[in-house]
Design an enzyme around this catalytic site. Sequence first.
Site, PDB file in Angstrom:
ATOM      1  N   TYR A  64       0.821  -1.233   0.000  1.00  0.00           N
ATOM      2  CA  TYR A  64       0.000   0.000   0.000  1.00  0.00           C
ATOM      3  C   TYR A  64       0.842   1.264   0.000  1.00  0.00           C
ATOM      4  CZ  TYR A  64      -0.411  -0.186   5.284  1.00  0.00           C
ATOM      5  OH  TYR A  64      -0.231  -0.223   6.625  1.00  0.00           O
ATOM      6  N   GLU A  65       0.185   2.365  -0.285  1.00  0.00           N
ATOM      7  CA  GLU A  65       0.877   3.642  -0.547  1.00  0.00           C
ATOM      8  C   GLU A  65       1.881   3.503  -1.697  1.00  0.00           C
ATOM      9  OE1 GLU A  65      -0.025   6.402   0.541  1.00  0.00           O
ATOM     10  OE2 GLU A  65      -1.220   5.918   2.313  1.00  0.00           O
TER      11      GLU A  65
END
Lengths: 574, 574
Positions: free
Chosen positions: A429-430
């Site tokens: 994620y990110e």
Amino acid sequence: MVDASTYTAPVEDYAFLYREAFGADIVARATADAMTADDAIDVLTAAGEFAGEVLAPLDQVGDRVGATLVDGQARLPEGFAEAYAALVEGGWITAEAPESAGGDGLPTLVQNGLGEIWNASNMAFALCWMLTAGAIHALDAVASPEIRRIYLAPMVEGRWTGTMNLTEPQAGTDLGAIRTTATPNEDGTWSISGQKIFITWGDHDVAENIVHLVLARTPGAPDGAKGISLFVVPKFLVNPDGTPGERNGVQTVSLEHKIGIHGSPTAVLAYEGATGYLAGDLHGGLAGMFVMMNSARAGMGLQATGVSDRALQRAAAYAADRLQGPVLDRPAGAPIAEHPDVRRLLLSMSSEIFAMRAMGVRLGDLFDRAESDGTLAMAEFFVPIFKGWSTEEALRITSEGIQVHGGMGFIEETGIAQHYRDARIMPIYEGTTAIQSNDLVGRKVIRDGGATASALFDEITATVAALRAVDHAVATRTADRLERAVAAARRATDAVLGFASSPRDAYAVSVPYLMLLGFLVGGWMHALAVVAVAGHADAAPADARRLIEADFYGVHHLSRVASLAETVEAGEIA
Amino acid sequence: MVDASTYTAPVEDYAFLYREAFGADIVARATADAMTADDAIDVLTAAGEFAGEVLAPLDQVGDRVGATLVDGQARLPEGFAEAYAALVEGGWITAEAPESAGGDGLPTLVQNGLGEIWNASNMAFALCWMLTAGAIHALDAVASPEIRRIYLAPMVEGRWTGTMNLTEPQAGTDLGAIRTTATPNEDGTWSISGQKIFITWGDHDVAENIVHLVLARTPGAPDGAKGISLFVVPKFLVNPDGTPGERNGVQTVSLEHKIGIHGSPTAVLAYEGATGYLAGDLHGGLAGMFVMMNSARAGMGLQATGVSDRALQRAAAYAADRLQGPVLDRPAGAPIAEHPDVRRLLLSMSSEIFAMRAMGVRLGDLFDRAESDGTLAMAEFFVPIFKGWSTEEALRITSEGIQVHGGMGFIEETGIAQHYRDARIMPIYEGTTAIQSNDLVGRKVIRDGGATASALFDEITATVAALRAVDHAVATRTADRLERAVAAARRATDAVLGFASSPRDAYAVSVPYLMLLGFLVGGWMHALAVVAVAGHADAAPADARRLIEADFYGVHHLSRVASLAETVEAGEIA
């Protein structure tokens, strides 16, 4: 025996970083003398106590019970709402919000210490605040005075939380494929419809309202990323007096069943004519989101540091307690921590965690001095390295934490397994590691012809010279290794620059290149520590430990640089 | 879309290994011409069909529902008992049991293919048979004719399963600390009391009886490992007609709540005056257990290969299906498999899996020719490398499988996460990686002064010469890389031999040394493939893929050898 809920913040390491490794004035220079190193250490000490007492004990129940959906409403386990209230009460949320948004604006190099501590004590819980912090940054950058007053202020006070609504089933890495629509209403508001997935803390019951930042496409907008706008969509519409009113048209369809971070509700949200408010420019939505990208990605590096350190704390406590067979060259009754290979595992973990921690402080310092000292380009160069390398290595570190436990590590009740499962989301994620590495290679290396990379290598070379001036065997060995590693990194960088006209070659080795720079910078962090302590005639025990960790890192981790350079130089294998 | 339960056995790869990579006669020479390569491939083809149709569809339900304890009896999910019955019905259990025990005695190099297939299709299920196979080997080596008739025969027929009862809470790696007692009864039987933990398939309802092999201490026995004896303790006592009778004094206290292999019941067993029968010599219990150590540890390498390949099959299917953004230098509509970094991940996985698979065949061949060709020392040298390296790398491979899936990889329903969780036990059980590496360094390298290691390096050097004789760029590059790697391995081996008088140094770097040899042997396996295919003027598409994988392995994995040599040469960092 080990108390699985124990967490002790690494304040001593931060004290070393703030006072010695980076020179005595790193905090003062980053804050224009508004804070001293002692002030910064006081902040981390208080945060560590709060995290140890309030957040850490909830970590395991968050995993075991997790977030559940009851009649369309996400519920957190008992204790989460109280802990969140205590976090707000303690002023921690306001402390980190920027002054421009009404917060206290703690300097980044102190926030980065806090980021480690929150994530180490309870990663799933910390995500709530991380997402809110991201939303605060995004709104602070682009929102109108009205939105600031109605939505931003309650978030800075901690009363409301924030979310980021980017992903849709067909639009993950490729945000240009977003289909959620925003159609204008007559009163200037917008009507939002569509489905968003993977929304971290997308629904919960720990605060009174949730401010969703939603990317959507307006009628007639250009195709792709340039047609996307950013909208504020509250869970509860806001009354004229600022209190939450009736429910908006956003439903929690489900919560994901994930490998880890069970205490963080990951929601599928259905927007069905929900009322939204445009934030920032029409079609400028991605720009608004990218405002918070640096801090969110750096935050992942801190998360990796924190979760890794929690795994180390558990492993070290278990190994210090567990007896199993006689230990080579050690007295009877020595615990398994003294077995050569268990010691190797613990040093492998601790030496990398120190490197990550120092990198976090260094990165914070670069952001704090971005305007005054022109360090923004270097800070942005570090972001993908810190995010990518730390989160990938956190997988290995938490795995090593299991290995130290032997068979007990595979049993859920032992507690170490949670960190291994939790950590697995971090390189995803990110922005996945590939996204980080493509950013590094494309925007940070090739675009400026390797100038920033070269400046970094020059800084590291200066540290090699400083090591040469120290009369200590570890300093000499570290200088030799770092010098070879910098040379390999220059070769790899030349190779990447040479791939400017064959981008598949560049992107096929961008992850190895990112990892190479991560291992290199980690070695540099240790080198700074060696310079700081090896010169002392009367080295304290803590200093002796730092020298061992630096030496260990050089042999076990920095040694990866040469092999990765070989990988990078080969380009794509086709 | 991907059907998560699909599994296709890699018969084509085995055909290449049996017919080309190791020469055309590897099966014939291992079996004294009793079997041909075609026969071996027929066996694997049939096993692959059975595994794909019967075992693979139960893999996910085994994980989701898992084994449960109901009124003191372990229950497996619906379908497990039927699948076990079908396995027996198909003759697969008898096929692998040694002829001396009444089985068909398939050659090891074919059994090793089967081991991969069973584990890939359903690791939790395969463990039942693996443990039974181990018990068969142990009893076949040490048991009296009566025990062979009453207990061994039903296991070879597949009617009863077997377990290994070694571990106790205070006695894991250190088996000398075992406290379970065996006291003699007047009728020549023994009364067994104590608690055993981590008993794989220690209780279940898929077969009519369970034969526990239990390590226990007899009255007045010497302290430590030399006072331990091996007992047969059936779950149900056996009637004179050979059928299971009344329940013996062994209770299932609990089933462990583990990170993975939920479909494999891991039991805590309480023996309370259970009736046991001495197997083998009094105080010779560890010797009995060590009989099956080689096959059990090699089995872990096959397990690592299988689980890794299942993860690859899922990742490759997902990546071939998923669209996300335009792909560099590829036509519109190209799936993510064509993105440079996704391609890198898939090649990283597949190139290591091929190396593991080839290593498994090679190891089987060495065992099959142990008596005829004196290859036992080399086979035993390979065992810790195959077990340690393959299981450690399986962690990375299954993790890469998640990474290919992006955010979907973190969601349990996707299915890939199970393999990541399942895999985590592999570097722990049957002896942790440290135990493997200490065995390698102490018993296999230092004890013979490096003779076997040196013989291995000479064999690899001969392959370098064979590569030089092939006119192909990949052959030349592979030769260059392998030559450098062998040189580094020789340096590392010299360092290990130099640590003979400072054993902490040896054992502090034994895991890096094991990993070094694993990467080296993997490179050798690819080199053999290159020799087999690169000479062909009319290379088939499958051959082209083999060359790419060999080239990729050389750049991304074999390159690790040099850095690991540096680690090994440093010894313990203190």
